[in-house]
Design an enzyme around this catalytic site. Sequence first.
Site, PDB file in Angstrom:
ATOM      1  CG  ASP A   1      -0.728  -0.399   2.177  1.00 17.77           C
ATOM      2  OD1 ASP A   1       1.062   0.064   2.425  1.00 17.77           O
ATOM      3  OD2 ASP A   1      -1.413  -0.745   3.157  1.00 17.77           O
TER       4      ASP A   1
ATOM      5  CG  ASN B   1      -8.969  -1.230  11.239  1.00 17.05           C
ATOM      6  OD1 ASN B   1      -8.112  -1.595  10.981  1.00 17.05           O
ATOM      7  ND2 ASN B   1      -9.772  -0.199  11.452  1.00 17.05           N
TER       8      ASN B   1
ATOM      9  CG  HIS C   1      -5.599  -1.917   8.471  1.00 12.83           C
ATOM     10  ND1 HIS C   1      -6.105  -1.075   9.300  1.00 12.83           N
ATOM     11  CD2 HIS C   1      -4.646  -1.925   8.922  1.00 12.83           C
ATOM     12  CE1 HIS C   1      -4.843  -0.676   9.404  1.00 12.83           C
ATOM     13  NE2 HIS C   1      -3.881  -1.257   9.070  1.00 12.83           N
TER      14      HIS C   1
ATOM     15  CD  GLU D   1      -8.813   1.045   7.767  1.00 16.43           C
ATOM     16  OE1 GLU D   1      -8.944   0.127   8.561  1.00 16.43           O
ATOM     17  OE2 GLU D   1      -8.551   2.030   7.757  1.00 16.43           O
TER      18      GLU D   1
END
Length: 251
Positions: free
Chosen positions: A68, A137, A139, A144
Site C-alpha cells: 500500500d 482493527n 486491517h 479496512e
Amino acid sequence: MLRVHQQKDYKGMSCKVARLIAAQITMKPDCVLGLATGSTPIGAYEELVTKYNEEKLSFAAVTTVNLDEYRTLPPTHEQSYRYFMNDNLFRHVDVREAYTNVPNGLAEDTAAECARYDALIRGLGGIDLQLLGLGNNGHIGFNEPCDHFVLETNVVDLTESTIDANTRFFATKGDVPRQAITMGLGCIMEAKMVLVAVSGAGKADIVCRAFSGPVTPEVPASILQLHPNVVLVGDEAALAALTKTGITICR
Ligand code: GLP
C-alpha cells in the site's frame, strides 16, 4: 491452513520472520515478495540486511510488490511507504530498484493505477510470499473493515481508528493522509504463502478475532482463515489470547 509460531519477544519474532523470508529467497532467488510497512516488520528487515551483509543472502533477482501507499504523499516524504521501504530495506541490499514496486500515491487517475497494480502482480505470476502486519482493527494492507471483502487494488478512506493509530508517525493528526491505495484481498489470497507478523499486547485481541473468530469483512484479516498456507509469527504478548483458544502453537 494456519501454522502459528510463538517467539518470546519482538527480537525473536523478527528473527523468525527474516529466516522464513530468507528461506523463500534461497529456494527461489527470483521470487516475488509482497512486502509490508508499519512498525512490526522493521526488525525483520534489519535481520534481512544482516543476512545480506553476513550470509551473502542476495536480493539481486527478487521482485518486490508492496501492499500500500498513502494518497498524496510523494516518495520523498519521510512517511510515504516508498520512503519507508528504501530506508528500512531496499537501499541496504542488492535489490534492483526497477524491480521494487509500491502503488503510486500521486496517481491522478487512481482507477488506472489500481488496475495497473493488479495487472503488474498477475503479470509477475502472483506473489510467492506475502508479508503482512495487522492493523488494530483487523486491517491488512489498508483494507479496512467494510461490509464486503474488496478483492482488487483499491482506494480506501482510512478509518478514524487507523488515522489515530498512524498519527504517531506525523507531526499532527491533520497531517495524516485520509486515503491510501491498497492491494486488495484478491492478490493477498492468491499469494502462495502468507506470513503474518504480530507483536505486543495491543494486538492480542485482534489476533484472536482474526484467526479464531468468524470470517467477516468487519475483520478483513479473518479472510486468511480461508488461505491454504498462512504462517503467523508472534511474540508471547501478541499471541496471548489466541493461545487460550487451544490452537496448536509451534514454539
Ligand atoms: C498500517 C499499514 C499496515 C500495517 C498496520 C499495522 O496501517 N498499512 O500494513 O500492518 O498499519 O502497523 P504496525 O505494525 O505499526 O502495528
